[in-house]
Design an enzyme around this catalytic site. Structure first.
Site, PDB file in Angstrom:
ATOM      1  N   LYS A 114      39.704  94.451  -5.805  1.00  0.00           N
ATOM      2  CA  LYS A 114      38.877  95.417  -6.528  1.00  0.00           C
ATOM      3  C   LYS A 114      38.377  96.521  -5.591  1.00  0.00           C
ATOM      4  O   LYS A 114      38.394  97.707  -5.940  1.00  0.00           O
ATOM      5  CB  LYS A 114      37.678  94.721  -7.167  1.00  0.00           C
ATOM      6  CG  LYS A 114      37.983  93.876  -8.383  1.00  0.00           C
ATOM      7  CD  LYS A 114      36.681  93.333  -8.979  1.00  0.00           C
ATOM      8  CE  LYS A 114      36.921  92.447 -10.182  1.00  0.00           C
ATOM      9  NZ  LYS A 114      35.662  91.990 -10.811  1.00  0.00           N
ATOM     10  N   ASP A 164      31.421  94.738 -12.726  1.00  0.00           N
ATOM     11  CA  ASP A 164      32.334  93.750 -13.286  1.00  0.00           C
ATOM     12  C   ASP A 164      32.030  93.625 -14.786  1.00  0.00           C
ATOM     13  O   ASP A 164      31.002  94.133 -15.269  1.00  0.00           O
ATOM     14  CB  ASP A 164      32.096  92.421 -12.553  1.00  0.00           C
ATOM     15  CG  ASP A 164      32.875  91.266 -13.143  1.00  0.00           C
ATOM     16  OD1 ASP A 164      34.066  91.441 -13.434  1.00  0.00           O
ATOM     17  OD2 ASP A 164      32.277  90.186 -13.319  1.00  0.00           O
ATOM     18  N   LEU A 165      32.895  92.932 -15.514  1.00  0.00           N
ATOM     19  CA  LEU A 165      32.655  92.708 -16.944  1.00  0.00           C
ATOM     20  C   LEU A 165      32.092  91.315 -17.222  1.00  0.00           C
ATOM     21  O   LEU A 165      30.902  91.149 -17.428  1.00  0.00           O
ATOM     22  CB  LEU A 165      33.951  92.923 -17.743  1.00  0.00           C
ATOM     23  CG  LEU A 165      34.363  94.367 -18.032  1.00  0.00           C
ATOM     24  CD1 LEU A 165      35.667  94.406 -18.820  1.00  0.00           C
ATOM     25  CD2 LEU A 165      33.269  95.116 -18.792  1.00  0.00           C
ATOM     26  N   ASP A 166      32.952  90.300 -17.206  1.00  0.00           N
ATOM     27  CA  ASP A 166      32.529  88.958 -17.612  1.00  0.00           C
ATOM     28  C   ASP A 166      31.456  88.400 -16.681  1.00  0.00           C
ATOM     29  O   ASP A 166      31.592  88.425 -15.458  1.00  0.00           O
ATOM     30  CB  ASP A 166      33.732  88.015 -17.635  1.00  0.00           C
ATOM     31  CG  ASP A 166      34.709  88.387 -18.728  1.00  0.00           C
ATOM     32  OD1 ASP A 166      34.411  88.119 -19.903  1.00  0.00           O
ATOM     33  OD2 ASP A 166      35.761  88.976 -18.402  1.00  0.00           O
ATOM     34  N   THR A 196      37.341  94.776 -13.159  1.00  0.00           N
ATOM     35  CA  THR A 196      37.422  93.473 -13.803  1.00  0.00           C
ATOM     36  C   THR A 196      38.721  92.750 -13.468  1.00  0.00           C
ATOM     37  O   THR A 196      39.713  93.378 -13.086  1.00  0.00           O
ATOM     38  CB  THR A 196      37.313  93.642 -15.342  1.00  0.00           C
ATOM     39  OG1 THR A 196      37.449  92.373 -15.982  1.00  0.00           O
ATOM     40  CG2 THR A 196      38.402  94.578 -15.866  1.00  0.00           C
ATOM     41  N   GLY A 197      38.703  91.453 -13.645  1.00  0.00           N
ATOM     42  CA  GLY A 197      39.928  90.677 -13.535  1.00  0.00           C
ATOM     43  C   GLY A 197      40.752  90.730 -14.806  1.00  0.00           C
ATOM     44  O   GLY A 197      41.924  90.347 -14.816  1.00  0.00           O
ATOM     45  N   ASP A 200      29.618  88.830 -10.294  1.00  0.00           N
ATOM     46  CA  ASP A 200      29.180  87.430 -10.394  1.00  0.00           C
ATOM     47  C   ASP A 200      30.231  86.433  -9.928  1.00  0.00           C
ATOM     48  O   ASP A 200      30.012  85.226 -10.010  1.00  0.00           O
ATOM     49  CB  ASP A 200      28.815  87.095 -11.845  1.00  0.00           C
ATOM     50  CG  ASP A 200      30.052  86.937 -12.719  1.00  0.00           C
ATOM     51  OD1 ASP A 200      30.909  87.851 -12.716  1.00  0.00           O
ATOM     52  OD2 ASP A 200      30.185  85.893 -13.379  1.00  0.00           O
TER      53      ASP A 200
END
Length: 274
Positions: free
Chosen positions: A195, A13-15, A47-48, A218
């Site tokens: 995802k 994931d990113l954030d 990612t979202g 997360d």
């Protein structure tokens, strides 16, 4: 130091995960991903974020990466070729928004080239160091085309988002499912979009399975991805409820501590941590 075996794919994931608290990828993390690439690992970012926003971030890694964006509604190859796209029907989105929405809640429709919103949010803009994906202020009462990649709500009051979630699902549970990517961020996608589903498409194309993947996340939009991977890892900064939801998964260091890169260095690349 025990090296993780049978892992061929790294998914992140990113954030709150790959990005630090300044919403950037650290130089240390970049160096670790360069080494993963050099050793032949397949790399996927899931990612979202919208693809226009996420692409600019992923490019800073400096290595080929598959991009799964909008929680699985878009897939792009390392050379930015669109491999998969899904949009919510305008009537579905319109029905979902046909509820009472607290005035404190920011509403966003992810469109192809802009995000349409009921208010300009500097807090949301701050997630982009450059506005590659720009906001467009709209009056939803006058909007004609509600078609969107996903629906996004933001509010500092989590309980207001919980109430909104219940209200939207009361109208639209046949078509939509939800995820709290953060306690302050509520997202709705088509029921077919996740995802994990998108990642499986990427891995099938490359001849791998999720059993050969390690994944890092997360948020609640990471649950299926983390659960289905050969090794799913929860960030130390993730909400307590996510850790309780997936009690069998290991919790690693926080994004502020370069938790993803340090885990990879130790458990995949078999490097001594400094």
């Amino acid at each position: 130091m025990t090296k993780l075996k049978n892992i061929k794919v790294v998914v992140s994931d990113l954030d709150g995960t790959l990005l630090n608290t300044q919403h950037k990828i650290s130089d240390y993390t970049k160096s670790i991903f360069q080494e993963l690439h050099n050793q032949g690992y397949l790399l996927v970012v899931a990612t979202g974020r919208h693809h226009l926003d996420a692409m600019a971030i992923v490019e800073t890694l400096g290595v080929p990466v598959y991009l799964v964006s909008s929680n699985g509604a878009r897939i792009h190859s390392p050379n930015k070729e669109e491999l998969f796209a899904f949009n919510l029907n305008s009537d579905v989105v319109k029905a979902a928004l046909n509820v009472e929405i607290d005035p404190e809640i920011t509403v966003v429709l992810f469109k192809e080239n802009v995000w349409q919103t009921n208010r300009i949010s500097e807090k949301l803009n701050a997630y982009q160091s450059e506005l590659n994906y720009r906001p467009e202020l709209v009056d939803y009462k006058k909007l004609e085309d509600f078609g969107a990649i996903k629906i996004f709500f933001s509010c500092d009051n989590h309980e207001k988002l919980v109430k909104l979630k219940d209200d939207v699902l009361a109208n639209s549970s046949e078509h939509l499912h939800h995820a709290f990517s953060l306690p302050t961020c509520l997202e709705f996608m088509d029921k077919s979009i996740d995802k994990a589903v998108a990642i499986e498409q990427v891995l099938e194309k490359e001849g791998f399975t999720l059993a050969e993947a390690v994944s890092f996340g997360d948020g609640f939009n990471d649950v299926q991805m983390l659960s289905a991977s050969g090794k799913g890892l929860i960030m130390g900064n993730a909400p307590a409820l996510l850790k309780e939801t997936l009690p069998d998964l290991e919790v690693i260091k926080t994004n502020a501590e370069d938790g993803v890169a340090k885990y990879i260095a130790s458990k995949i690349l078999d490097k001594e941590l400094v």
